[in-house]
Motif scaffolding. Structure first.
Motif, PDB file in Angstrom:
ATOM      1  N   GLN A   1      32.526  15.027 -87.165  1.00 47.30           N
ATOM      2  CA  GLN A   1      32.863  14.352 -88.298  1.00 47.30           C
ATOM      3  C   GLN A   1      33.809  15.052 -89.224  1.00 47.30           C
ATOM      4  OE1 GLN A   1      29.318  12.779 -90.424  1.00 47.30           O
ATOM      5  NE2 GLN A   1      30.013  13.827 -92.137  1.00 47.30           N
ATOM      6  N   CYS A   2      34.669  14.241 -90.034  1.00 48.92           N
ATOM      7  CA  CYS A   2      35.766  14.963 -91.143  1.00 48.92           C
ATOM      8  C   CYS A   2      35.091  15.592 -92.126  1.00 48.92           C
ATOM      9  CB  CYS A   2      36.581  13.789 -91.482  1.00 48.92           C
ATOM     10  SG  CYS A   2      37.362  12.968 -90.409  1.00 48.92           S
TER      11      CYS A   2
ATOM     12  N   GLN B   1      40.700  17.863 -95.208  1.00 46.19           N
ATOM     13  CA  GLN B   1      39.606  17.725 -94.330  1.00 46.19           C
ATOM     14  C   GLN B   1      39.965  18.277 -92.910  1.00 46.19           C
ATOM     15  OE1 GLN B   1      38.828  13.618 -94.919  1.00 46.19           O
ATOM     16  NE2 GLN B   1      37.049  14.040 -95.974  1.00 46.19           N
ATOM     17  N   VAL B   2      38.928  18.644 -92.235  1.00 46.31           N
ATOM     18  CA  VAL B   2      39.172  18.937 -90.891  1.00 46.31           C
ATOM     19  C   VAL B   2      38.017  18.382 -89.733  1.00 46.31           C
ATOM     20  CG1 VAL B   2      37.711  21.215 -91.232  1.00 46.31           C
ATOM     21  CG2 VAL B   2      39.380  21.181 -89.521  1.00 46.31           C
TER      22      VAL B   2
ATOM     23  N   LYS C   1      36.599  12.794 -83.341  1.00 45.93           N
ATOM     24  CA  LYS C   1      35.659  12.541 -82.461  1.00 45.93           C
ATOM     25  C   LYS C   1      35.395  13.422 -81.271  1.00 45.93           C
ATOM     26  CE  LYS C   1      38.309   9.393 -79.387  1.00 45.93           C
ATOM     27  NZ  LYS C   1      38.698   8.130 -78.532  1.00 45.93           N
ATOM     28  N   ARG C   2      34.151  13.438 -80.589  1.00 45.75           N
ATOM     29  CA  ARG C   2      33.744  14.252 -79.559  1.00 45.75           C
ATOM     30  C   ARG C   2      34.618  13.837 -78.320  1.00 45.75           C
ATOM     31  NH1 ARG C   2      30.937  15.587 -75.010  1.00 45.75           N
ATOM     32  NH2 ARG C   2      29.663  17.527 -75.050  1.00 45.75           N
TER      33      ARG C   2
ATOM     34  N   CYS D   1      35.797  19.009 -80.678  1.00 50.25           N
ATOM     35  CA  CYS D   1      35.891  18.073 -81.789  1.00 50.25           C
ATOM     36  C   CYS D   1      37.536  18.069 -81.835  1.00 50.25           C
ATOM     37  CB  CYS D   1      35.343  18.464 -83.092  1.00 50.25           C
ATOM     38  SG  CYS D   1      33.530  18.371 -83.268  1.00 50.25           S
ATOM     39  N   LYS D   2      37.912  16.651 -81.445  1.00 51.13           N
ATOM     40  CA  LYS D   2      39.403  16.499 -81.490  1.00 51.13           C
ATOM     41  C   LYS D   2      39.842  15.434 -82.574  1.00 51.13           C
ATOM     42  CE  LYS D   2      43.517  17.550 -79.651  1.00 51.13           C
ATOM     43  NZ  LYS D   2      43.932  17.189 -78.232  1.00 51.13           N
ATOM     44  N   SER D   3      40.843  15.780 -83.435  1.00 49.49           N
ATOM     45  CA  SER D   3      41.391  15.237 -84.491  1.00 49.49           C
ATOM     46  C   SER D   3      42.635  14.496 -84.222  1.00 49.49           C
ATOM     47  CB  SER D   3      41.451  15.823 -85.855  1.00 49.49           C
ATOM     48  OG  SER D   3      42.125  15.162 -86.790  1.00 49.49           O
TER      49      SER D   3
END
Length: 317
Positions: A149-150, A121-122, A39-40, A63-65
């Protein structure tokens, strides 16, 4: 055949129990969970001073995962922390000199260590907004992340879509696919996936029609590289004693890319090194022409015209 009510209740309890246990093991595979973790987040960057002399800080986003782990302080908490100091410089100094506290406890669950987007994915931006700001030194464009988004990690150098929204929240709002180059993970050392062919799109504005450059083709190139750039001239030639005027096309080329490397972050957050509080100014590109060719021809006025074209580029020491 009628089923006794106690037996139905027992089946319901068993179903809920097994579902809860099973979900603990496959939660990281759940698509909704993956999207929720990518998400942002807010990321404020100092842009400059506006025409009144006041500092301008823009939330360009990032964008942080992440899944699980310690929660980040809320925006209200950070604002209260800022308000205790007379200036941003004092706040940064206090963060730098503040003693490092005890490290956050490791999460007991294995899910906290799993990437939210999966192994292939990233977490990347899917929508960007181009804001135009009037600063003291003149107008400036800033790209702001709207959504994340992924996305699948690409191993090839390809042109990928890149949506940009211009003149947002106005009657002239326009969404264009300006294009971008994939961040290829399989690139050889010293090579990058970079744009080599461009096009343009027209955007209607309140004052004029604006030309927006778009990416058409991407290739694996070194950090400093040459791209085609065409120019046309009128050339006069003699054909059997008759002067003839022709259009001469010369690919004079352009040097793109940059040769500066290194980390531009001057001050990082002690508790979260991924957060940078102070950035150094971006260094100008030092990618310059190395080789060239000479093109001489007779122009319309009967004069010899000489045009140089770039054949190769290199990083200037």
């Amino acid at each position: 055949m009628d089923v006794p009510l106690p037996f139905l209740l027992l089946l319901s309890v068993l179903h809920l129990t097994l579902t809860g246990v099973f979900s603990k093991h496959i939660d990281h595979r759940n698509l909704f969970t993956q999207r929720l973790c990518c998400k942002r987040q807010s990321h404020f960057v100092y842009i400059g001073q506006d025409i009144s002399g006041s500092p301008v800080n823009v939330d360009v986003g990032m964008c942080k995962s992440h899944c699980g782990g310690a929660s980040r302080p809320s925006h209200e908490t950070r604002q209260q922390e800022y308000s205790r100091h007379s200036s941003m410089l004092e706040f940064l100094r206090s963060k730098k000199t503040r003693p490092r506290g005890p490290s956050a406890p490791e999460s007991a669950g294995p899910q906290a260590q799993l990437p939210s987007c999966g192994m292939n994915q990233v977490c990347e931006p899917t929508g960007m907004r181009v804001d135009r700001l009037l600063l003291l030194e003149g107008p400036r464009e800033v790209e702001v992340i709207q959504e994340c988004q992924c996305e699948i990690k690409l191993t090839q150098c390809l042109r990928v879509p890149a949506l940009r929204t211009y003149y947002s929240d106005t009657p002239y709002e326009t969404v264009l696919d300006v294009g971008d180059c994939s961040r290829s993970k399989g690139s050889p050392e010293g090579f990058s996936c970079v744009p080599t062919k461009f096009d343009s799109e027209f955007v209607e504005t309140p004052n004029k029609v604006e030309l927006i450059q778009t990416v058409v083709t991407c290739e694996l190139k070194e950090s400093c590289y040459r791209v085609p750039y065409m120019e046309y001239y009128y050339e006069v030639v003699n054909s059997d004693g008759v002067k003839e005027e022709r259009l001469k096309e010369i690919n004079i080329g352009r040097c793109l890319g940059g040769c500066t490397t290194g980390n531009r972050c001057l001050l990082r957050n002690l508790s979260d090194p991924a957060v940078c509080h102070l950035w150094a100014e971006k260094q100008p590109s030092s990618c310059v022409p190395e080789g060239y060719e000479t093109h001489s021809f007779l122009n319309q006025h009967g004069e010899i015209r000489t045009v140089l074209s770039i054949t190769s580029c290199l990083c200037q020491n």
